[in-house]
Design a protein around this motif. Structure first.
Motif, PDB file in Angstrom:
ATOM      1  N   ARG A  34      -3.476   2.953   8.719  1.00  0.00           N
ATOM      2  CA  ARG A  34      -2.551   3.145   7.802  1.00  0.00           C
ATOM      3  C   ARG A  34      -2.479   4.295   6.760  1.00  0.00           C
ATOM      4  N   ALA A  35      -3.811   4.819   6.649  1.00  0.00           N
ATOM      5  CA  ALA A  35      -3.917   5.983   5.927  1.00  0.00           C
ATOM      6  C   ALA A  35      -2.785   7.075   6.113  1.00  0.00           C
ATOM      7  N   CYS A  88      -7.395   0.576   8.218  1.00  0.00           N
ATOM      8  CA  CYS A  88      -7.251   1.539   7.023  1.00  0.00           C
ATOM      9  C   CYS A  88      -7.166   2.839   7.778  1.00  0.00           C
ATOM     10  N   SER A 132       1.449   4.233  -3.003  1.00  0.00           N
ATOM     11  CA  SER A 132       1.215   5.576  -3.014  1.00  0.00           C
ATOM     12  C   SER A 132       2.181   6.552  -3.616  1.00  0.00           C
ATOM     13  N   ILE A 141       0.350   6.002   4.644  1.00  0.00           N
ATOM     14  CA  ILE A 141       0.254   6.262   3.124  1.00  0.00           C
ATOM     15  C   ILE A 141       0.277   7.713   2.769  1.00  0.00           C
ATOM     16  N   LEU A 142      -0.328   8.761   3.512  1.00  0.00           N
ATOM     17  CA  LEU A 142      -0.292  10.149   3.230  1.00  0.00           C
ATOM     18  C   LEU A 142       1.230  10.537   3.474  1.00  0.00           C
ATOM     19  N   MET A 200      -3.949   8.224  -2.062  1.00  0.00           N
ATOM     20  CA  MET A 200      -4.283   7.435  -1.092  1.00  0.00           C
ATOM     21  C   MET A 200      -5.419   6.501  -1.380  1.00  0.00           C
ATOM     22  N   LEU A 247      -5.298   2.717  -0.544  1.00  0.00           N
ATOM     23  CA  LEU A 247      -6.058   1.881   0.565  1.00  0.00           C
ATOM     24  C   LEU A 247      -6.868   1.100  -0.221  1.00  0.00           C
ATOM     25  N   ASN A 294      -4.815  12.878  -2.812  1.00  0.00           N
ATOM     26  CA  ASN A 294      -6.105  12.021  -2.574  1.00  0.00           C
ATOM     27  C   ASN A 294      -6.129  10.904  -3.344  1.00  0.00           C
ATOM     28  N   SER A 323       0.817  -1.417   0.026  1.00  0.00           N
ATOM     29  CA  SER A 323      -0.063  -0.014  -0.032  1.00  0.00           C
ATOM     30  C   SER A 323       0.820   1.277   0.015  1.00  0.00           C
TER      31      SER A 323
END
Length: 278
Positions: free
Chosen positions: A235-236, A232, A84, A239-240, A98, A102, A95, A80
């Protein structure tokens, strides 16, 4: 003939919700005016309120926050996170990067926490039907393996001999159980699975982050699907962070490996088209 009032009622029922009540100048979350929550509760409490309808105790919020903190990132090689970064290098905004990342958090990459909670619940149900803990663990582990293969979610790790996050999380669960915040029964189930794996394999297969957070989500009463959803959310953040870091690099069309590294071609040798079809 249907009146405008009938249509208004139909629309109101169609979008009915118990989560938020919004009117001009007023926003209430589960009945609480938003201005009373802003600056008063933390984000873990807000997640709990949104999902469960009530505010958690301080001990419950601490456990949820610990699980959220533990799962934010696992390096650029995690699929993931890698996606990204590649997405940003291909021109996607944050966005979009992400969302792309996701969407990979499905059963294989991201679903182990949910699966661990499902396994814990199955063991608990077997106990409720009269099985001892050891019997329930053996039966349900075998049933899971028969249905899903040899991989057991929440135990062992492809990278860490011992997951550095799991022990700390389980320690916090033990403290919460001692303080009567949670029951501790899912931590007991998780450790019983470890014992079974040790007896069968002759070595320790320790609980990993998915097993430990699965214990926390089960102890806190979250349904299995919400275990994945909350993961999620956590983990976001990673990722961001990686997507934003990638934005600052002068790299375009970043692939899954450096261009200098060749891949192996396994198809037919070179051949030439003679203009005829068979």
């Amino acid at each position: 003939m249907t009146s405008p009032q009938d249509f208004a009622t139909l629309a109101a029922d169609y979008w009915s919700t118990s989560i938020v009540d919004i009117h001009p100048g007023s926003i209430k979350i589960r009945g609480y005016p938003i201005q009373e929550l802003i600056g008063t509760i933390g984000f873990p409490q807000m997640i709990w309120l949104m999902l469960r309808g009530e505010l958690p105790s301080d001990g419950e919020a601490r456990l949820l926050e610990a699980a959220l903190v533990a799962s934010v990132d696992h390096g650029p090689h995690a699929p993931s996170i890698a996606i990204s970064r590649m997405a940003v290098s291909c021109g996607l905004p944050l966005n979009g990067a992400m969302a792309s990342a996701l969407n990979t958090l499905d059963d294989v990459h991201g679903g182990a926490g949910q699966q661990a909670v499902e396994l814990f619940h199955a063991i608990e149900r077997a106990q409720a039907q009269g099985a001892t803990l050891a019997e329930a663990v053996e039966t349900e582990v075998d049933a899971f393996n028969a249905s899903h293969g040899k991989y057991l979610p929440g135990f062992g790790h492809r990278f860490h001999p011992i997951d550095p996050r799991a022990g700390r999380l389980l320690h916090l669960v033990d403290e919460a159980a001692a303080d009567k915040v949670v029951s501790g029964r899912y931590a007991t189930i998780g450790r019983a699975i470890e014992a079974l794996l040790r007896a069968r394999k002759g070595r320790t297969i320790p609980m990993n982050i998915d097993g430990a957070t699965g214990v926390i989500y089960a102890e806190l009463g979250f349904e299995p699907e919400l275990a994945r959803g909350i993961f999620c959310l956590s983990r976001a953040v990673g990722i961001l962070s990686h997507a934003w870091e990638q934005r600052g690099r002068a790299e375009r069309n970043k692939g899954p490996m450096p261009r200098q590294m060749p891949y192996r071609y396994t198809g037919a040798p070179e051949r030439h088209f003679d203009g005829e079809t068979q």
